[in-house]
Design an enzyme around this catalytic site. Structure first.
Site, mmCIF file in Angstrom:
data_model
loop_
_atom_site.group_PDB
_atom_site.id
_atom_site.type_symbol
_atom_site.label_atom_id
_atom_site.label_comp_id
_atom_site.label_asym_id
_atom_site.label_seq_id
_atom_site.Cartn_x
_atom_site.Cartn_y
_atom_site.Cartn_z
ATOM 1 N N GLU A 93 -54.937 -24.821 92.218
ATOM 2 C CA GLU A 93 -53.762 -24.825 91.428
ATOM 3 C C GLU A 93 -52.957 -24.013 90.626
ATOM 4 O O GLU A 93 -51.635 -23.686 90.250
ATOM 5 C CB GLU A 93 -53.540 -26.469 90.858
ATOM 6 C CG GLU A 93 -53.443 -27.210 90.945
ATOM 7 C CD GLU A 93 -55.320 -27.711 91.795
ATOM 8 O OE1 GLU A 93 -55.577 -29.217 92.549
ATOM 9 O OE2 GLU A 93 -55.935 -27.018 91.529
ATOM 10 N N PHE A 155 -60.054 -42.349 86.008
ATOM 11 C CA PHE A 155 -60.577 -41.187 86.913
ATOM 12 C C PHE A 155 -59.213 -40.057 86.387
ATOM 13 O O PHE A 155 -59.011 -40.808 87.243
ATOM 14 C CB PHE A 155 -60.518 -42.185 88.325
ATOM 15 C CG PHE A 155 -61.474 -40.968 88.746
ATOM 16 C CD1 PHE A 155 -62.470 -39.802 89.075
ATOM 17 C CD2 PHE A 155 -59.663 -40.899 90.181
ATOM 18 C CE1 PHE A 155 -62.497 -39.512 90.278
ATOM 19 C CE2 PHE A 155 -60.633 -39.681 91.460
ATOM 20 C CZ PHE A 155 -61.853 -38.867 90.722
ATOM 21 N N GLN A 156 -60.334 -38.546 86.534
ATOM 22 C CA GLN A 156 -58.631 -37.333 86.591
ATOM 23 C C GLN A 156 -58.394 -37.989 85.501
ATOM 24 O O GLN A 156 -57.291 -37.270 85.245
ATOM 25 C CB GLN A 156 -58.200 -37.805 87.681
ATOM 26 C CG GLN A 156 -59.499 -36.654 88.858
ATOM 27 C CD GLN A 156 -59.129 -36.239 90.076
ATOM 28 O OE1 GLN A 156 -57.707 -36.871 90.138
ATOM 29 N NE2 GLN A 156 -59.407 -35.402 90.761
ATOM 30 N N LYS A 205 -48.347 -42.239 86.286
ATOM 31 C CA LYS A 205 -48.426 -42.948 88.455
ATOM 32 C C LYS A 205 -47.493 -43.321 88.468
ATOM 33 O O LYS A 205 -46.339 -44.419 89.353
ATOM 34 C CB LYS A 205 -49.423 -43.125 88.731
ATOM 35 C CG LYS A 205 -49.659 -43.636 90.140
ATOM 36 C CD LYS A 205 -51.191 -43.867 90.761
ATOM 37 C CE LYS A 205 -51.036 -43.413 91.950
ATOM 38 N NZ LYS A 205 -52.933 -44.239 92.983
ATOM 39 N N MET A 521 -62.035 -1.834 84.176
ATOM 40 C CA MET A 521 -61.575 -1.567 82.498
ATOM 41 C C MET A 521 -62.864 -1.731 81.564
ATOM 42 O O MET A 521 -62.820 -0.738 80.823
ATOM 43 C CB MET A 521 -60.562 -2.370 81.987
ATOM 44 C CG MET A 521 -60.065 -1.721 81.052
ATOM 45 S SD MET A 521 -58.911 -0.294 80.515
ATOM 46 C CE MET A 521 -57.440 -0.087 81.488
#
Length: 625
Positions: A93, A155-156, A205, A521
């Site tokens: 993602e 969940f999630q 959802k 760096m």
């Protein structure tokens, strides 16, 4: 909302009559944002998920980067039915978010990405924060657990709206399917107007699955969101008077000028005033490097003439810049003798770090032409200052301290040479995306920037792993341009999985891995400030190392063309070979010296007057006027 004027998540209803919607189309019609003719649709029964896809179509979105999961799965089903939106399945993602950024930076359009709830959404936090820092128009759509489960640690489940409010322009939670068209229209509008930035829309959802009545265009509800676009005429006139009277003016040009697409307007103002122009890291290309008035990039790794010009200036004409600490160095010693004109569309930036003598709130698309006309009128009436002495000093510094580099003592390749030759052999019509670190600064210094939207990088947040997915997004939006990702061996290992996305979706970017086998760096700072104690910066990817991974084998495993170059004398031939391959991505492992450093450099926390052109070497500032 973190920028522009505040707006509550629970906005008050403010409906417009259809006739008013037409009359006010220049400011509020979502179709205007795509440059397409408005299409009236509906009413039509459909699911919330279908409404998401239909809304994106109506907004003119043609490309989306995403990764499905349970909470966003209902929306992925109608994606199969659309012929207007090309969905690109990423491998992470974060890659979707950076690809959306690259898409937006290269094209000027809103970049769009999609993710599921929980970890899918949290993986977007970094690109959202990155886009927020660099004012990149971006729309992120995430799935959320059903509204009845919100707050239950389902969940999630993750409170992505709460997490992202500090790092977005605005974040929405949608629990009612009927709100979807309005919220998406508002989100797109917010992302692309005023000071651009990322907007997140989190859709429960059950809202995706519910039935709703779709119509377009929706009536947006944005009371209080009225970005000022025209600068105050009194302030414009006062700024023009100060410009005409200044003896050492500088046009300090920032990323806001790039977002406003004002290259032509800036050039006209610069040539009218005769003032030197400095372009910050996010503004490289807005004013051609080849123009004699261009002093280069200011700040920590800026050019000596740019740093000198700002330090010695008596007037900073600040256009879409924010006095970032990497530009100013020690703030109370920055440009000590300069008055400040500060023009920016975001009033929160004006006088935030440096007090403005003349503040101008407005869109540079209007402010710069108005300022140019006002300067022209003042000059015609009263004349202007003689800048001959100012230019004599600046030109002496340009001749004395040009950007350059010396070969390292270990005999290995020079990273600056690699980047310089990529630029010379590819040209300004290409797009160049960089990660973060030494290779980013060398890319800012040694690529010739002649046009806007040629240079993409993570400036404010400094996000390693930006280059490959950003280049992918840029190539999707600019398929006819050569797109280079100039990356470090450390950055490349953070997001190189998106090479699979590029191969499968026929996105033939070119990746130059500047492989110094270290976090370059960080190693440079350890060399300069920590007595060469190299704590945890060796990556074992280059010369005389275990080569874990071997970038050539890795690229081949992904289906890319893979090349390796270890000597300066082979650089041109290798680049030319890469430029001839256009049927798949190309990865070049440029194995270079770990001892090369970025110069000039202003050490952190000191005055810009202490800029060093090499270790312990400071320029001689006593330039005769």
């Amino acid at each position: 909302m973190s920028k522009d004027q505040p707006i509550s998540p629970a906005v008050m209803a403010q409906r417009r009559a259809p006739s008013a919607a037409v009359a006010q189309a220049a400011e509020t019609d979502p179709a205007r944002l795509t440059g397409a003719a408005a299409e009236v649709v509906g009413p039509e029964e459909m699911t919330g998920s279908q409404a998401i896809i239909r809304s994106l179509e109506q907004l003119g979105v043609t490309d989306v980067f995403g990764l499905p999961g349970g909470a966003i799965l209902p929306t992925y089903d109608p994606l199969l039915d659309t012929e207007k939106i090309n969905h690109i399945l990423v491998r992470h993602e974060q890659g979707a978010g950076h690809a959306a950024e690259g898409y937006a930076l290269a094209s000027g359009r809103v970049g769009v990405c999609i993710a599921t709830s929980g970890p899918g959404a949290t993986n977007l936090v970094t690109p959202l924060a990155d886009a927020n820092m660099d004012s990149i128009p971006m729309l992120a759509i995430t799935g959320q657990v059903a509204s009845s489960s919100i707050g239950s640690d389902a969940f999630q489940e993750a409170d992505i709206v709460g997490m992202t409010m500090p790092v977005t322009k605005h974040s929405y939670l949608v629990t009612n399917a009927q709100d979807i068209p309005r919220v998406l229209a508002e989100a797109y509008h917010l992302a692309s107007t005023g000071r651009p930035g990322p907007v997140l829309v989190d859709v429960a959802k059950d809202a995706q699955q519910a039935t709703m009545t779709f119509s377009w265009p929706p009536a947006m509800e944005l009371p209080g969101y009225r970005p000022v676009t025209r600068g105050h005429s009194k302030q414009i006139k006062e700024a023009a008077r100060m410009i005409a009277a200044a003896e050492r003016p500088v046009l300090y040009t920032g990323g806001g000028a790039m977002r406003a697409d004002v290259a032509d307007e800036l050039k006209e103002l610069a040539e009218l005033t005769g003032a030197p122009v400095v372009t910050t890291l996010t503004a490289r290309g807005i004013f051609p490097d080849s123009h004699p008035q261009n002093m280069g990039m200011p700040g920590m790794h800026g050019t000596v003439p740019a740093v000198f010009a700002m330090q010695q200036s008596d007037l900073l004409v600040t256009l879409g810049a924010r006095f970032d600490d990497r530009v100013t160095g020690q703030l109370d010693t920055f440009a000590p003798g300069a008055k400040v004109i500060h023009a920016d569309i975001d009033p929160a930036e004006i006088s935030k770090n440096r007090m403005a003598d003349v503040p101008i709130v407005g869109d540079l698309r209007h402010v710069i032409p108005d300022l140019t006309q006002a300067v022209r009128e003042v000059v015609e009436e009263s004349g202007t200052s003689d800048l001959e002495a100012w230019w004599s000093a600046l030109n002496t510094l340009k001749d004395t301290y040009p950007l350059g580099y010396t070969s390292t003592d270990d005999g290995h390749g020079s990273p600056q040479h690699v980047i310089e030759r990529i630029s010379a052999l590819t040209g300004p019509e290409a797009v160049y995306a960089a990660g973060v670190g030494q290779h980013q600064m060398w890319s800012a210094q040694f690529v010739d920037y002649e046009r806007p939207r040629q240079w993409l990088n993570s400036a404010g947040l400094g996000t390693m792993g930006f280059a490959v997915p950003a280049a992918m997004g840029a190539k999707v939006s600019q398929p006819d341009r050569v797109v280079w990702a100039i990356d470090g061996d450390g950055c490349f290992q953070m997001t190189n999985q998106e090479l699979a996305t590029c191969v499968i979706n026929d996105v033939p970017i070119k990746v130059a891995v500047i492989n110094n086998s270290s976090l370059g760096m960080v190693r440079q700072w350890q060399t300069l400030f920590y007595d060469g104690r190299y704590s945890n910066t060796e990556l074992n990817t280059g010369h005389n190392s275990r080569r874990v991974p071997d970038f050539v084998k890795l690229a081949e495993a992904y289906g890319c063309a893979a090349l390796r170059c270890e000597r300066d004398e082979d650089v041109d031939a290798t680049i030319k070979e890469a430029l001839e391959i256009n049927d798949r991505p190309v990865v070049i492992d440029f194995v270079v010296s770990a001892d090369a450093m970025v110069w000039p450099m202003v050490p952190a926390g000191v005055s810009n007057d202490q800029i060093q052109i090499a270790r312990n070497m400071t320029p001689e500032w006593n330039t005769e006027d």
